[in-house]
Every structure is written in structure tokens, then in C-alpha cells.
Write a protein that holds these residues in place. Structure first.
Motif, PDB file in Angstrom:
ATOM      1  N   TYR A  38      -7.811  14.132  -0.529  1.00 61.87           N
ATOM      2  CA  TYR A  38      -9.118  13.758   0.011  1.00 61.87           C
ATOM      3  C   TYR A  38      -9.855  12.834  -0.956  1.00 61.87           C
ATOM      4  O   TYR A  38     -10.432  11.827  -0.557  1.00 61.87           O
ATOM      5  CB  TYR A  38      -9.942  15.018   0.297  1.00 61.87           C
ATOM      6  N   VAL A  39      -9.826  13.186  -2.241  1.00 62.33           N
ATOM      7  CA  VAL A  39     -10.503  12.370  -3.256  1.00 62.33           C
ATOM      8  C   VAL A  39      -9.909  10.966  -3.281  1.00 62.33           C
ATOM      9  O   VAL A  39     -10.643   9.965  -3.300  1.00 62.33           O
ATOM     10  CB  VAL A  39     -10.421  13.031  -4.651  1.00 62.33           C
ATOM     11  N   LEU A  40      -8.586  10.865  -3.272  1.00 63.18           N
ATOM     12  CA  LEU A  40      -7.942   9.546  -3.263  1.00 63.18           C
ATOM     13  C   LEU A  40      -8.295   8.752  -2.020  1.00 63.18           C
ATOM     14  O   LEU A  40      -8.584   7.562  -2.094  1.00 63.18           O
ATOM     15  CB  LEU A  40      -6.430   9.695  -3.386  1.00 63.18           C
ATOM     16  N   GLN A  41      -8.258   9.400  -0.875  1.00 63.30           N
ATOM     17  CA  GLN A  41      -8.568   8.702   0.381  1.00 63.30           C
ATOM     18  C   GLN A  41     -10.017   8.235   0.401  1.00 63.30           C
ATOM     19  O   GLN A  41     -10.316   7.120   0.824  1.00 63.30           O
ATOM     20  CB  GLN A  41      -8.289   9.616   1.574  1.00 63.30           C
ATOM     21  N   ASP A  47     -14.497  -0.439   1.186  1.00 63.50           N
ATOM     22  CA  ASP A  47     -15.589   0.019   2.057  1.00 63.50           C
ATOM     23  C   ASP A  47     -15.883   1.503   1.868  1.00 63.50           C
ATOM     24  O   ASP A  47     -16.540   2.123   2.688  1.00 63.50           O
ATOM     25  CB  ASP A  47     -15.268  -0.297   3.513  1.00 63.50           C
ATOM     26  N   SER A  48     -15.453   2.073   0.766  1.00 61.72           N
ATOM     27  CA  SER A  48     -15.691   3.477   0.466  1.00 61.72           C
ATOM     28  C   SER A  48     -17.188   3.760   0.414  1.00 61.72           C
ATOM     29  O   SER A  48     -17.955   2.976  -0.130  1.00 61.72           O
ATOM     30  CB  SER A  48     -15.052   3.847  -0.874  1.00 61.72           C
ATOM     31  N   PRO A  49     -17.623   4.888   0.958  1.00 68.52           N
ATOM     32  CA  PRO A  49     -19.049   5.222   0.928  1.00 68.52           C
ATOM     33  C   PRO A  49     -19.517   5.790  -0.417  1.00 68.52           C
ATOM     34  O   PRO A  49     -20.707   6.030  -0.597  1.00 68.52           O
ATOM     35  CB  PRO A  49     -19.168   6.283   2.021  1.00 68.52           C
ATOM     36  N   ILE A  50     -18.625   5.971  -1.359  1.00 68.68           N
ATOM     37  CA  ILE A  50     -18.989   6.576  -2.634  1.00 68.68           C
ATOM     38  C   ILE A  50     -19.933   5.658  -3.400  1.00 68.68           C
ATOM     39  O   ILE A  50     -19.663   4.474  -3.579  1.00 68.68           O
ATOM     40  CB  ILE A  50     -17.738   6.878  -3.480  1.00 68.68           C
ATOM     41  N   THR A  80     -13.724   0.921  -8.584  1.00 72.17           N
ATOM     42  CA  THR A  80     -15.052   0.381  -8.321  1.00 72.17           C
ATOM     43  C   THR A  80     -14.969  -0.505  -7.091  1.00 72.17           C
ATOM     44  O   THR A  80     -13.917  -1.016  -6.745  1.00 72.17           O
ATOM     45  CB  THR A  80     -15.557  -0.434  -9.532  1.00 72.17           C
ATOM     46  N   ASN A  81     -16.076  -0.668  -6.436  1.00 77.75           N
ATOM     47  CA  ASN A  81     -16.141  -1.583  -5.299  1.00 77.75           C
ATOM     48  C   ASN A  81     -16.889  -2.845  -5.692  1.00 77.75           C
ATOM     49  O   ASN A  81     -17.449  -3.530  -4.864  1.00 77.75           O
ATOM     50  CB  ASN A  81     -16.824  -0.895  -4.110  1.00 77.75           C
TER      51      ASN A  81
END
Length: 156
Positions: A38-41, A47-50, A80-81
Motif C-alpha cells: 500500500y505504501v509503495l502504491q 500524481d500521488s496525493p501524499i 518526491t513529486n
């Protein structure tokens, strides 16, 4: 803001970051899921919401490129994004100069480091390796990757 998700070994650190953010007046909570997949996904993609997370960051060798290189554009590893073409140019220039002009390369790496700090792309919370030992311990040795070399110590 939501902090996490993080792997289970960093759950206490994640919760501490949430507490500090709340004490500073931010509306912060934790994504408490610690399942590795889950953490990896959740952190895999641009576009990760983190917004904030906790990670262990260590390198196979101690070089600026190993620490600053992963913050370049086009990285889909969840580090990082962030994407800044000027930063990428600094990293490329520093990398290219390493073979021909080490001093100039270090100046470029220093500029890249300042940019990362100024933009708060990562905020180191603590560094492992702060060992406290008794005065009875002899031959204390510390390795940058493995930590305290317990097999080298003796106790009086």
C-alpha cells in the motif's frame, strides 16, 4: 494535511510529525496504513496525493549525487513529486564536472543543496549514528552505513 502512509518501522516517527504539525496549528492527521505494498502504491507516481511523509534516506556511497540526484524531474519512485528544470540543470552540470573539475563540481552541488533546502523538499528530522556509550566501552567504532560496530567494542 495527511502524513503518510509509511512503513511500520517509521510509524512512531510519522505520528510524531503529525503531533508537531498539530502543535504548530496545522490540521494534520496520519494515514496509518503500514502495509508495504500500500505504501509503495500510494507513493509511486507523480500524481500521488501524499504531501508529507517520513522516509529513511541512506546511500550506498557518500556522494552529493546519491543524495541530491533522486530529486530530479521524471523520477517515478515516490521519492518526491518535485520537478524543476533549473535544478535538473544544476545536477547535470555538477555531475559532468566531477570528472574534470572537482572544486567546480562541489560548488555546483552546493548550489543544488541550497535550492533543495530553500524549497524544503526534504527536511531531515534526525540522523542516526548518535551513540552514547559508557566510559567502560573501549574501541568504539562507527561505520556510516552499518552504524556502531559492536563486534569491535569491548567492555571493561
Amino acid at each position: 494535511m495527511i502524513v503518510g502512509p509509511s512503513v511500520g518501522t517509521l510509524a512512531d516517527v510519522r505520528d510524531y510529525v503529525v503531533t508537531v504539525l498539530q502543535e504548530l496549528g496545522f490540521d494534520a492527521s496520519a494515514d496509518t496504513n503500514t502495509d508495504f505494498d500500500y505504501v509503495l502504491q500510494a507513493s509511486c507516481c507523480p500524481d500521488s496525493p501524499i504531501q508529507i511523509n517520513v522516509w529513511e534516506w541512506f546511500s550506498g556511497k557518500l556522494s552529493p549525487g546519491d543524495f541530491l540526484g533522486p530529486l530530479r524531474c521524471g523520477r517515478n519512485d515516490g521519492t518526491t513529486n518535485f520537478c524543476d528544470l533549473d535544478y535538473d540543470a544544476l545536477v547535470a552540470q555538477a555531475t559532468n564536472l566531477q570528472a574534470t573539475d572537482v572544486a567546480a563540481s562541489l560548488d555546483e552541488w552546493a548550489q543544488a543543496d541550497r535550492k533543495v533546502v530553500d524549497l524544503a523538499l526534504w527536511a531531515p528530522l534526525f540522523n542516526e549514528g548518535s551513540d552514547f556509550v559508557s566510559s567502560r566501552v573501549g574501541n568504539y567504532q562507527f561505520h556510516l552505513y552499518y552504524g556502531a560496530l559492536l563486534d569491535q567494542m569491548w567492555i571493561q
